[in-house]
Scaffold this motif. Structure first.
Motif, PDB file in Angstrom:
ATOM      1  N   ALA A   3       0.831  -1.204   0.000  1.00 16.65           N
ATOM      2  CA  ALA A   3       0.000   0.000   0.000  1.00 16.65           C
ATOM      3  C   ALA A   3       0.867   1.256   0.000  1.00 16.65           C
ATOM      4  CB  ALA A   3      -0.938  -0.013   1.200  1.00 16.65           C
ATOM      5  N   SER A   4       1.979   1.222   0.699  1.00 16.03           N
ATOM      6  CA  SER A   4       2.887   2.374   0.719  1.00 16.03           C
ATOM      7  C   SER A   4       3.431   2.664  -0.671  1.00 16.03           C
ATOM      8  CB  SER A   4       4.046   2.135   1.679  1.00 16.03           C
ATOM      9  OG  SER A   4       3.584   2.002   2.992  1.00 16.03           O
ATOM     10  N   LEU A   5       3.789   1.609  -1.383  1.00 13.85           N
ATOM     11  CA  LEU A   5       4.304   1.796  -2.740  1.00 13.85           C
ATOM     12  C   LEU A   5       3.237   2.352  -3.672  1.00 13.85           C
ATOM     13  CD1 LEU A   5       6.428  -1.466  -3.083  1.00 13.85           C
ATOM     14  CD2 LEU A   5       7.229   0.857  -2.622  1.00 13.85           C
ATOM     15  N   VAL A   6       2.006   1.885  -3.509  1.00 15.91           N
ATOM     16  CA  VAL A   6       0.895   2.400  -4.318  1.00 15.91           C
ATOM     17  C   VAL A   6       0.679   3.883  -4.032  1.00 15.91           C
ATOM     18  CG1 VAL A   6      -1.606   2.260  -4.664  1.00 15.91           C
ATOM     19  CG2 VAL A   6      -0.249   0.168  -4.577  1.00 15.91           C
ATOM     20  N   ILE A   7       0.776   4.272  -2.770  1.00 17.36           N
ATOM     21  CA  ILE A   7       0.594   5.677  -2.403  1.00 17.36           C
ATOM     22  C   ILE A   7       1.698   6.544  -3.001  1.00 17.36           C
ATOM     23  CG2 ILE A   7       0.611   7.308  -0.470  1.00 17.36           C
ATOM     24  CD1 ILE A   7      -0.821   5.078   1.157  1.00 17.36           C
ATOM     25  N   LEU A  12       3.416  10.456  -7.213  1.00 16.39           N
ATOM     26  CA  LEU A  12       4.278  10.812  -8.346  1.00 16.39           C
ATOM     27  C   LEU A  12       3.453  10.980  -9.617  1.00 16.39           C
ATOM     28  CD1 LEU A  12       7.323   8.484  -7.613  1.00 16.39           C
ATOM     29  CD2 LEU A  12       7.180  10.964  -7.261  1.00 16.39           C
ATOM     30  N   ALA A  13       2.461  10.118  -9.809  1.00 20.16           N
ATOM     31  CA  ALA A  13       1.609  10.208 -10.995  1.00 20.16           C
ATOM     32  C   ALA A  13       0.783  11.493 -10.986  1.00 20.16           C
ATOM     33  CB  ALA A  13       0.693   8.987 -11.077  1.00 20.16           C
ATOM     34  N   VAL A  14       0.225  11.843  -9.828  1.00 19.65           N
ATOM     35  CA  VAL A  14      -0.569  13.071  -9.734  1.00 19.65           C
ATOM     36  C   VAL A  14       0.302  14.284 -10.052  1.00 19.65           C
ATOM     37  CG1 VAL A  14      -1.740  14.616  -8.090  1.00 19.65           C
ATOM     38  CG2 VAL A  14      -2.326  12.197  -8.166  1.00 19.65           C
ATOM     39  N   GLY A  20      -0.830  22.762 -10.186  1.00 25.76           N
ATOM     40  CA  GLY A  20      -1.618  23.683  -9.378  1.00 25.76           C
ATOM     41  C   GLY A  20      -2.077  23.110  -8.060  1.00 25.76           C
ATOM     42  N   PRO A  21      -3.121  23.730  -7.502  1.00 22.46           N
ATOM     43  CA  PRO A  21      -3.592  23.351  -6.170  1.00 22.46           C
ATOM     44  C   PRO A  21      -4.043  21.892  -6.074  1.00 22.46           C
ATOM     45  CG  PRO A  21      -4.576  25.433  -6.833  1.00 22.46           C
ATOM     46  CD  PRO A  21      -3.841  24.910  -8.015  1.00 22.46           C
ATOM     47  N   PHE A  22      -4.687  21.392  -7.139  1.00 20.77           N
ATOM     48  CA  PHE A  22      -5.155  20.002  -7.090  1.00 20.77           C
ATOM     49  C   PHE A  22      -3.986  19.050  -6.841  1.00 20.77           C
ATOM     50  CE2 PHE A  22      -6.027  15.900  -9.112  1.00 20.77           C
ATOM     51  CZ  PHE A  22      -7.164  15.525  -8.418  1.00 20.77           C
ATOM     52  N   ALA A  23      -2.927  19.199  -7.607  1.00 19.49           N
ATOM     53  CA  ALA A  23      -1.755  18.330  -7.449  1.00 19.49           C
ATOM     54  C   ALA A  23      -1.107  18.524  -6.084  1.00 19.49           C
ATOM     55  CB  ALA A  23      -0.743  18.609  -8.552  1.00 19.49           C
ATOM     56  N   LYS A  24      -1.022  19.768  -5.634  1.00 21.22           N
ATOM     57  CA  LYS A  24      -0.381  20.044  -4.355  1.00 21.22           C
ATOM     58  C   LYS A  24      -1.141  19.396  -3.203  1.00 21.22           C
ATOM     59  CE  LYS A  24       0.948  23.537  -1.056  1.00 21.22           C
ATOM     60  NZ  LYS A  24       1.265  22.486  -0.144  1.00 21.22           N
ATOM     61  N   TYR A  25      -2.469  19.578  -3.187  1.00 20.11           N
ATOM     62  CA  TYR A  25      -3.238  19.063  -2.054  1.00 20.11           C
ATOM     63  C   TYR A  25      -3.443  17.554  -2.133  1.00 20.11           C
ATOM     64  CZ  TYR A  25      -3.629  23.924  -0.898  1.00 20.11           C
ATOM     65  OH  TYR A  25      -3.318  25.221  -0.577  1.00 20.11           O
ATOM     66  N   CYS A  26      -3.453  17.004  -3.327  1.00 17.67           N
ATOM     67  CA  CYS A  26      -3.444  15.530  -3.440  1.00 17.67           C
ATOM     68  C   CYS A  26      -2.144  14.990  -2.844  1.00 17.67           C
ATOM     69  CB  CYS A  26      -3.559  15.087  -4.898  1.00 17.67           C
ATOM     70  SG  CYS A  26      -5.232  15.009  -5.508  1.00 17.67           S
ATOM     71  N   GLY A  27      -1.043  15.652  -3.186  1.00 15.76           N
ATOM     72  CA  GLY A  27       0.247  15.233  -2.641  1.00 15.76           C
ATOM     73  C   GLY A  27       0.292  15.337  -1.132  1.00 15.76           C
ATOM     74  N   TRP A  96      -5.595  19.175   4.832  1.00 15.35           N
ATOM     75  CA  TRP A  96      -5.396  18.072   3.886  1.00 15.35           C
ATOM     76  C   TRP A  96      -4.651  16.895   4.506  1.00 15.35           C
ATOM     77  CZ3 TRP A  96      -8.549  17.712   0.117  1.00 15.35           C
ATOM     78  CH2 TRP A  96      -9.149  18.858  -0.386  1.00 15.35           C
ATOM     79  N   TYR A  97      -3.834  17.150   5.527  1.00 16.35           N
ATOM     80  CA  TYR A  97      -3.222  16.038   6.255  1.00 16.35           C
ATOM     81  C   TYR A  97      -4.295  15.198   6.940  1.00 16.35           C
ATOM     82  CZ  TYR A  97       1.393  18.247   5.763  1.00 16.35           C
ATOM     83  OH  TYR A  97       2.544  18.793   5.279  1.00 16.35           O
ATOM     84  N   VAL A  98      -5.279  15.860   7.509  1.00 13.94           N
ATOM     85  CA  VAL A  98      -6.377  15.152   8.172  1.00 13.94           C
ATOM     86  C   VAL A  98      -7.163  14.335   7.150  1.00 13.94           C
ATOM     87  CG1 VAL A  98      -8.506  15.434   9.486  1.00 13.94           C
ATOM     88  CG2 VAL A  98      -6.522  16.855  10.023  1.00 13.94           C
ATOM     89  N   VAL A  99      -7.446  14.929   6.005  1.00 14.11           N
ATOM     90  CA  VAL A  99      -8.194  14.224   4.948  1.00 14.11           C
ATOM     91  C   VAL A  99      -7.461  12.952   4.523  1.00 14.11           C
ATOM     92  CG1 VAL A  99      -8.967  14.385   2.537  1.00 14.11           C
ATOM     93  CG2 VAL A  99      -9.357  16.296   4.110  1.00 14.11           C
TER      94      VAL A  99
END
Length: 142
Positions: A3-7, A12-14, A20-27, A96-99
């Protein structure tokens, strides 16, 4: 650990596909998901939401440390540390850490419940099987 590798691969894929913000907050969310997953891998008896709480505390500690010159100095000496810990405080990251941590905890809780149900079904099946024959020809329940 899979699961860690998938995350990590997802993060990296995102970053490679989006900007922009989407990539940053997904990361950001994936970072705390990774920490939660890592905690569960190292401490397998820990409940997922406890690991998520610890993950949020760790992530917030790192984020608030970015308000000091400590992480910037670390990044100057070890550039890879900037990727791992960041260097600039960003208030929305705290949310976003909580999410991310809650998403990981929810996933692992679901997985535990699914595995628990499968074990219960296996136990029930073993109780309903026909009795086995013994050498003497008499049947006995096992």
């Amino acid at each position: 650990m899979a699961a860690s590798l998938v995350i990590v691969a997802s993060g990296l894929a995102v970053r490679a596909v989006f900007e922009g913000p989407f990539a940053k907050y997904c990361g950001t969310s994936l970072y705390s998901s990774f920490i939660t997953t890592f905690a569960l891998a190292w401490f397998p008896r820990t409940r997922p939401f406890v690991a998520a709480g610890a993950s949020v505390i760790f992530c917030w500690a790192v984020e608030f440390t970015q308000l000091t010159p400590l992480l910037a100095e670390l990044a100057a000496r070890f550039p890879v540390s900037a990727v791992v810990f960041g260097t600039t405080f960003n208030f929305p990251d705290l949310l976003w850490y909580v999410v991310g941590a809650l998403a990981a905890a929810g996933f692992f809780t679901w997985l535990e419940q699914k595995n628990s149900r499968a074990k219960d079904c296996d136990r029930r099946r073993s109780l309903t099987r026909a009795p086995k024959a013994t050498r003497s020809g008499l049947r006995r329940r096992s």
